[in-house]
Design a protein around this motif. Sequence first.
Motif, PDB file in Angstrom:
ATOM      1  N   SER A   1       0.809  -1.215   0.000  1.00 59.03           N
ATOM      2  CA  SER A   1       0.000   0.000   0.000  1.00 59.03           C
ATOM      3  C   SER A   1       0.845   1.270   0.000  1.00 59.03           C
ATOM      4  CB  SER A   1      -0.955   0.022   1.209  1.00 59.03           C
ATOM      5  OG  SER A   1      -1.732   1.184   1.172  1.00 59.03           O
ATOM      6  N   CYS A   2       0.530   2.120  -0.953  1.00 57.26           N
ATOM      7  CA  CYS A   2       1.131   3.450  -1.034  1.00 57.26           C
ATOM      8  C   CYS A   2       0.149   4.360  -1.749  1.00 57.26           C
ATOM      9  CB  CYS A   2       2.467   3.428  -1.781  1.00 57.26           C
ATOM     10  SG  CYS A   2       3.244   5.073  -1.779  1.00 57.26           S
ATOM     11  N   MET A   3       0.028   5.581  -1.266  1.00 56.56           N
ATOM     12  CA  MET A   3      -0.922   6.506  -1.879  1.00 56.56           C
ATOM     13  C   MET A   3      -0.233   7.396  -2.904  1.00 56.56           C
ATOM     14  SD  MET A   3       0.375   7.277   1.021  1.00 56.56           S
ATOM     15  CE  MET A   3       1.371   8.516   1.770  1.00 56.56           C
ATOM     16  N   TRP A   4       1.096   7.303  -3.004  1.00 57.23           N
ATOM     17  CA  TRP A   4       1.800   8.076  -4.023  1.00 57.23           C
ATOM     18  C   TRP A   4       1.842   7.268  -5.324  1.00 57.23           C
ATOM     19  CZ3 TRP A   4       6.410  11.485  -2.062  1.00 57.23           C
ATOM     20  CH2 TRP A   4       5.981  12.261  -0.986  1.00 57.23           C
ATOM     21  N   ARG A   5       2.139   7.989  -6.389  1.00 58.50           N
ATOM     22  CA  ARG A   5       2.218   7.330  -7.697  1.00 58.50           C
ATOM     23  C   ARG A   5       3.459   7.825  -8.433  1.00 58.50           C
ATOM     24  NH1 ARG A   5      -0.367   4.407  -5.371  1.00 58.50           N
ATOM     25  NH2 ARG A   5      -2.502   3.709  -5.692  1.00 58.50           N
ATOM     26  N   CYS A   6       4.608   7.611  -7.814  1.00 63.47           N
ATOM     27  CA  CYS A   6       5.854   8.104  -8.409  1.00 63.47           C
ATOM     28  C   CYS A   6       6.054   7.488  -9.794  1.00 63.47           C
ATOM     29  CB  CYS A   6       7.034   7.771  -7.510  1.00 63.47           C
ATOM     30  SG  CYS A   6       6.872   8.481  -5.861  1.00 63.47           S
ATOM     31  N   LEU A   7       6.389   8.342 -10.743  1.00 67.19           N
ATOM     32  CA  LEU A   7       6.520   7.868 -12.127  1.00 67.19           C
ATOM     33  C   LEU A   7       7.614   6.818 -12.259  1.00 67.19           C
ATOM     34  CD1 LEU A   7       6.209  11.283 -14.029  1.00 67.19           C
ATOM     35  CD2 LEU A   7       4.430   9.553 -13.633  1.00 67.19           C
ATOM     36  N   TYR A   8       8.583   6.862 -11.353  1.00 66.83           N
ATOM     37  CA  TYR A   8       9.701   5.920 -11.453  1.00 66.83           C
ATOM     38  C   TYR A   8       9.586   4.752 -10.482  1.00 66.83           C
ATOM     39  CZ  TYR A   8      11.520   8.683  -7.490  1.00 66.83           C
ATOM     40  OH  TYR A   8      11.673   9.339  -6.292  1.00 66.83           O
ATOM     41  N   CYS A   9       8.469   4.637  -9.787  1.00 65.32           N
ATOM     42  CA  CYS A   9       8.338   3.597  -8.755  1.00 65.32           C
ATOM     43  C   CYS A   9       8.725   2.221  -9.319  1.00 65.32           C
ATOM     44  CB  CYS A   9       6.900   3.544  -8.241  1.00 65.32           C
ATOM     45  SG  CYS A   9       6.696   2.343  -6.904  1.00 65.32           S
ATOM     46  N   HIS A  10       9.632   1.538  -8.636  1.00 66.92           N
ATOM     47  CA  HIS A  10      10.010   0.215  -9.158  1.00 66.92           C
ATOM     48  C   HIS A  10       9.228  -0.921  -8.485  1.00 66.92           C
ATOM     49  CE1 HIS A  10      13.547   0.725  -6.193  1.00 66.92           C
ATOM     50  NE2 HIS A  10      12.658  -0.037  -5.622  1.00 66.92           N
TER      51      HIS A  10
ATOM     52  N   ASP B   1       3.593  -2.937  -7.594  1.00 68.99           N
ATOM     53  CA  ASP B   1       2.744  -3.992  -7.028  1.00 68.99           C
ATOM     54  C   ASP B   1       2.547  -3.795  -5.521  1.00 68.99           C
ATOM     55  OD1 ASP B   1       5.485  -4.525  -6.922  1.00 68.99           O
ATOM     56  OD2 ASP B   1       5.223  -6.686  -6.767  1.00 68.99           O
ATOM     57  N   THR B   2       3.325  -2.876  -4.928  1.00 68.16           N
ATOM     58  CA  THR B   2       3.121  -2.595  -3.498  1.00 68.16           C
ATOM     59  C   THR B   2       2.099  -1.477  -3.278  1.00 68.16           C
ATOM     60  OG1 THR B   2       4.893  -0.937  -3.358  1.00 68.16           O
ATOM     61  CG2 THR B   2       5.512  -3.215  -2.912  1.00 68.16           C
ATOM     62  N   TRP B   3       1.568  -0.897  -4.345  1.00 68.26           N
ATOM     63  CA  TRP B   3       0.637   0.219  -4.172  1.00 68.26           C
ATOM     64  C   TRP B   3      -0.662  -0.214  -3.490  1.00 68.26           C
ATOM     65  CZ3 TRP B   3       0.857   2.822  -9.717  1.00 68.26           C
ATOM     66  CH2 TRP B   3       2.095   3.466  -9.845  1.00 68.26           C
ATOM     67  N   THR B   4      -1.077  -1.445  -3.768  1.00 67.85           N
ATOM     68  CA  THR B   4      -2.398  -1.906  -3.341  1.00 67.85           C
ATOM     69  C   THR B   4      -2.294  -2.824  -2.136  1.00 67.85           C
ATOM     70  OG1 THR B   4      -2.872  -1.958  -5.689  1.00 67.85           O
ATOM     71  CG2 THR B   4      -4.517  -2.936  -4.266  1.00 67.85           C
TER      72      THR B   4
ATOM     73  N   SER C   1       9.987  -1.101   5.116  1.00 62.35           N
ATOM     74  CA  SER C   1       9.949  -0.278   3.909  1.00 62.35           C
ATOM     75  C   SER C   1       8.644  -0.564   3.177  1.00 62.35           C
ATOM     76  CB  SER C   1      11.175  -0.606   3.036  1.00 62.35           C
ATOM     77  OG  SER C   1      11.239   0.246   1.927  1.00 62.35           O
ATOM     78  N   GLY C   2       8.560  -0.194   1.920  1.00 59.89           N
ATOM     79  CA  GLY C   2       7.296  -0.445   1.226  1.00 59.89           C
ATOM     80  C   GLY C   2       7.456  -0.278  -0.267  1.00 59.89           C
ATOM     81  N   GLY C   3       6.317   0.076  -0.907  1.00 54.87           N
ATOM     82  CA  GLY C   3       5.120   0.656  -0.350  1.00 54.87           C
ATOM     83  C   GLY C   3       5.414   1.824   0.581  1.00 54.87           C
ATOM     84  N   GLU C   4       4.417   2.185   1.317  1.00 47.35           N
ATOM     85  CA  GLU C   4       4.582   3.223   2.328  1.00 47.35           C
ATOM     86  C   GLU C   4       4.165   2.631   3.675  1.00 47.35           C
ATOM     87  OE1 GLU C   4       5.915   6.214   2.960  1.00 47.35           O
ATOM     88  OE2 GLU C   4       5.132   5.695   4.933  1.00 47.35           O
TER      89      GLU C   4
ATOM     90  N   THR D   1      10.366   5.822   4.487  1.00 50.05           N
ATOM     91  CA  THR D   1       9.059   6.429   4.277  1.00 50.05           C
ATOM     92  C   THR D   1       9.164   7.654   3.380  1.00 50.05           C
ATOM     93  OG1 THR D   1       7.220   7.553   5.426  1.00 50.05           O
ATOM     94  CG2 THR D   1       9.367   7.735   6.449  1.00 50.05           C
ATOM     95  N   ASN D   2       8.032   7.979   2.735  1.00 52.95           N
ATOM     96  CA  ASN D   2       8.001   9.254   2.014  1.00 52.95           C
ATOM     97  C   ASN D   2       7.588  10.383   2.952  1.00 52.95           C
ATOM     98  OD1 ASN D   2       5.112   9.267   2.172  1.00 52.95           O
ATOM     99  ND2 ASN D   2       4.971   8.044   0.308  1.00 52.95           N
ATOM    100  N   GLY D   3       7.281  10.047   4.189  1.00 56.02           N
ATOM    101  CA  GLY D   3       7.042  11.050   5.222  1.00 56.02           C
ATOM    102  C   GLY D   3       5.658  11.664   5.234  1.00 56.02           C
TER     103      GLY D   3
ATOM    104  N   ILE E   1      13.127  12.057  -0.258  1.00 57.53           N
ATOM    105  CA  ILE E   1      12.773  13.390  -0.776  1.00 57.53           C
ATOM    106  C   ILE E   1      12.950  13.275  -2.283  1.00 57.53           C
ATOM    107  CG2 ILE E   1      13.236  15.866  -0.773  1.00 57.53           C
ATOM    108  CD1 ILE E   1      14.148  15.689   2.075  1.00 57.53           C
ATOM    109  N   LYS E   2      11.843  13.444  -2.991  1.00 61.99           N
ATOM    110  CA  LYS E   2      11.815  13.037  -4.402  1.00 61.99           C
ATOM    111  C   LYS E   2      12.315  14.131  -5.335  1.00 61.99           C
ATOM    112  CE  LYS E   2       9.534   9.351  -2.976  1.00 61.99           C
ATOM    113  NZ  LYS E   2      10.112   8.032  -2.935  1.00 61.99           N
ATOM    114  N   THR E   3      11.911  15.349  -5.057  1.00 62.29           N
ATOM    115  CA  THR E   3      12.368  16.490  -5.840  1.00 62.29           C
ATOM    116  C   THR E   3      11.980  17.729  -5.044  1.00 62.29           C
ATOM    117  OG1 THR E   3      12.386  17.486  -8.058  1.00 62.29           O
ATOM    118  CG2 THR E   3      10.258  16.740  -7.249  1.00 62.29           C
TER     119      THR E   3
HETATM  120  S1  SF4 Z   1       6.361   3.043  -3.067  1.00 59.76           S
HETATM  121 FE1  SF4 Z   1       7.785   4.784  -2.917  1.00 59.76          FE
HETATM  122  S2  SF4 Z   1       8.473   5.130  -5.042  1.00 59.76           S
HETATM  123 FE2  SF4 Z   1       6.603   3.840  -5.125  1.00 59.76          FE
HETATM  124  S3  SF4 Z   1       4.915   5.302  -5.384  1.00 59.76           S
HETATM  125 FE3  SF4 Z   1       5.133   4.932  -3.175  1.00 59.76          FE
HETATM  126  S4  SF4 Z   1       6.529   6.597  -2.486  1.00 59.76           S
HETATM  127 FE4  SF4 Z   1       6.697   6.472  -4.689  1.00 59.76          FE
END
Ligand code: SF4
Length: 281
Positions: free
Chosen positions: A67-76, A79-82, A115-118, A144-146, A167-169
């Motif tokens: 689970s993560c609520m961000w959608r970083c364009l470079y996320c590797h 599959d951890t988003w959900t 780690s994660g995900g978030e 964490t992305n904080g 810190i992404k940018t």
């Molecule tokens: S898991 Fe990390 S890199 Fe991927 S979308 Fe979330 S914050 Fe961004």
Amino acid sequence: MTESPSLAEAPLEARSPFELRVDMGKGVPEAAVRAALATGDMGFLHSFTTGSAVDGPGVRVVAWTASCMWRCLYCHNPDTWTMGNGMPVTVTKATEELRKYRHGLKTMGGGFTLSGGEPLMQHRFAFKVLTAAKGMGIHTAVETNGYYGDRLSDAELETVDLVLLGIKTWDPERHRRLTGMDIGPTLEFARRLAALQKPVWVRFVLVPGLTDDPAGLVGIAQFAAGLGNVQRVDVLPFHQLGSFKWKELGLDYTLEKVEAPSADAVEKACVTFRAAGLEAY
Ligand code: SF4
């Protein structure tokens, strides 16, 4: 909370976080998911990996949360988003896993990284697992992305020895385009950690054309240096190892043509951080 046999049999350890894992939580009733989130007695994990040398000091066991609520364009690891892609794991089982490694981790100056995900999407579970790790005398880190840092109280943050803060940018608009989210809460959490004198490693992914603008690098460097608790900056070169996951998951991947930064570009970014007085690698 008791664990069903099928969950207990699930292979928690992955060869690497780049293993594509989906639907491992399929079939868990929504009420159980809600209860797990509220109590933290059960969490949803993509996997455990052992022997990591890049997720905090020493050799580490890493639990990758789903689970993560961000959608970083470079996320590797999309599959951890959900949450539903994660495997339901009780705190008891996670603690048992950790217990197996505790002596080795201490001997090797390592520890446990969540780690994660978030991880703070499941902040009650995070707190309970970190408490268990601390109880075994294991060094703890949270990557964490904080954004949800305020979900942990100051007292709860005492279970965390080190925060690996992404810190992404720097530019707020660029940040929104890159992650889908505002940078404000991340910076707020960073300031709070500084006030608590909590050790932080900043994690920064260098993506050619996306996060390598010199002004952005200087902005992050000056901010991080001004905090006083940032022990080092890890400049992580963008790579394509997770791009297959975007395709497999039917997601629109826009960085197909982006190449990894050169060693020179990585070193240049490190120089910018060092010029601000930070250690950078
Ligand atoms: S898991 Fe990390 S890199 Fe991927 S979308 Fe979330 S914050 Fe961004």
